[in-house]
Design an enzyme around this catalytic site. Structure first.
Site, mmCIF file in Angstrom:
data_model
loop_
_atom_site.group_PDB
_atom_site.id
_atom_site.type_symbol
_atom_site.label_atom_id
_atom_site.label_comp_id
_atom_site.label_asym_id
_atom_site.label_seq_id
_atom_site.Cartn_x
_atom_site.Cartn_y
_atom_site.Cartn_z
ATOM 1 C CB ALA A 23 93.063 -58.451 52.097
ATOM 2 C CE1 TYR B 94 93.656 -59.300 44.881
ATOM 3 C CE2 TYR B 94 94.506 -57.648 46.409
ATOM 4 C CZ TYR B 94 94.631 -58.878 45.770
ATOM 5 O OH TYR B 94 95.720 -59.674 46.007
ATOM 6 C CD GLN C 258 93.661 -54.298 53.055
ATOM 7 O OE1 GLN C 258 93.915 -55.465 52.747
ATOM 8 N NE2 GLN C 258 94.430 -53.282 52.680
#
Length: 358
Positions: free
Chosen positions: A57, A181, A99
């Site tokens: 991420a 998130y 990502q």
């Protein structure tokens, strides 16, 4: 023929098989910069035969990091550092993918092996943001609710990150809207208590995710795929659930999403998850069936026969493995042998793996 090793066309890209390396945080960056660890970690999985290799991420802004050690893509220096990693992945026949993420209220926390909870402002932490001023749990930072300007900045940050990712050589972008998130926080009524146009009903809670998708799709080349990762359910009564996920997937397709990567949980510490092999696959199957979109299945997929059954049974179009790839960077090679499929391997390894591949 093994279905797991059949190619898959997504826009202008052809995946060499249906196995992807799921995004896995490494907590090994300084100032968001990827380094040799990321090159070797991601590169070895490309050598191992995966069709797609996702970065961890990657934060779209400094405040979007989970921890101070997270990698990012918010400046050109980071993009330049990512470029050699993307080039190496591509040179092995895999598709380099990134990502894009913003951690929201779960930001400014310690790397797992350094403790838990908030990193203090004096120790490199920062003020975190969220849809509402609700902390994830005891010991986590108390967020500030984003105002209109802050929301606009989030959308702009995602768009700018997508432009940098493409310049760095990545060919698939995945927007992270799962695991508690920021975008997931807006989706769930458990964490979104807003009374403006970004809260309340389904349309309000999904508005930011839709704006981010639209902005990234506009900035991302039309011949390249755009993916979306979601948590199909919060596993908490009254939270985000599979029915809402199906509806979001339908909207996402209209906005230009090519595959929905279906995970679950991560938003609320009260979650009650019944974990077992492939426990999230039914969510991917339902979204694929009811929303008419390609899906990715994740979660305790560890065996070749299991992965083959998921694809052959039409439950998903791709399997994404995380922990199994940490244990075995060459899982696709093992799977090809088990399923009597061919997989090209690097020339340097032919002495061990056979002429032309296994």
């Amino acid at each position: 023929m093994s279905r797991l090793f059949q190619p898959l066309q997504q826009r202008g890209l052809q995946l060499r098989n249906r196995i992807a390396v799921s995004p896995m945080c490494q907590y090994s960056s300084v100032d968001g910069m990827p380094d040799d660890w990321h090159l070797v970690h991601l590169g070895s999985r490309a050598v191992g035969g995966a069709a797609i290799v996702f970065t961890e991420a990657s934060a779209v802004s400094p405040e979007g990091r989970i921890s101070p050690q997270d990698a990012g893509i918010w400046n050109d220096a980071q993009a330049d550092a990512w470029a050699r990693i993307a080039a190496f992945i591509a040179a092995q026949g895999a598709i380099p993918a990134m990502q894009l993420a913003h951690a929201g209220r779960k930001a400014s926390t310690h790397a797992p092996w350094r403790g838990s909870g908030a990193v203090a402002l004096g120790d490199g932490g920062w003020q975190v943001v969220a849809p509402s001023a609700l902390a994830f749990d005891d010991g986590y930072p108390l967020p500030v609710a984003l105002d209109a300007g802050g929301i606009a900045k989030v959308v702009a940050d995602y768009r700018a990150a997508a432009v940098r990712a493409h310049a760095a050589g990545f060919r698939i972008i995945e927007i992270h809207a799962a695991h508690g998130y920021l975008l997931h926080e807006f989706l769930s009524p458990l964490s979104n208590r807003r009374d403006d146009g970004y809260g309340g009903d389904f349309a309000g809670r999904t508005r930011l995710a839709c704006e981010v998708i639209a902005a990234v799709r506009d900035a991302w080349p039309q011949d390249l795929p755009l993916w979306l990762r979601i948590s199909a359910t919060d596993w908490v009564d009254g939270g985000w659930d599979i029915a809402q996920s199906v509806e979001l997937a339908r909207i996402a397709v209209r906005l230009g999403i090519d595959l929905v990567d279906v995970s679950s949980g991560g938003l609320d510490p009260r979650q009650a998850i019944v974990v077992g092999p492939g426990y999230q696959v039914p969510f991917a199957a339902r979204i694929r069936r009811e929303a008419g979109v390609a899906t990715g299945a994740v979660g305790l997929i560890t065996e070749p026969a299991q992965a083959e059954a998921i694809i052959a049974g039409g439950e998903a179009d791709v399997v994404l493995l995380a922990r199994e790839f940490l244990r075995d960077p060459y899982f696709p090679v093992r799977a090809a042998r088990a399923l009597d499929a061919r997989l090209r391997v690097p020339e340097q390894y032919l002495r061990a793996w056979g002429t032309g591949g296994d």
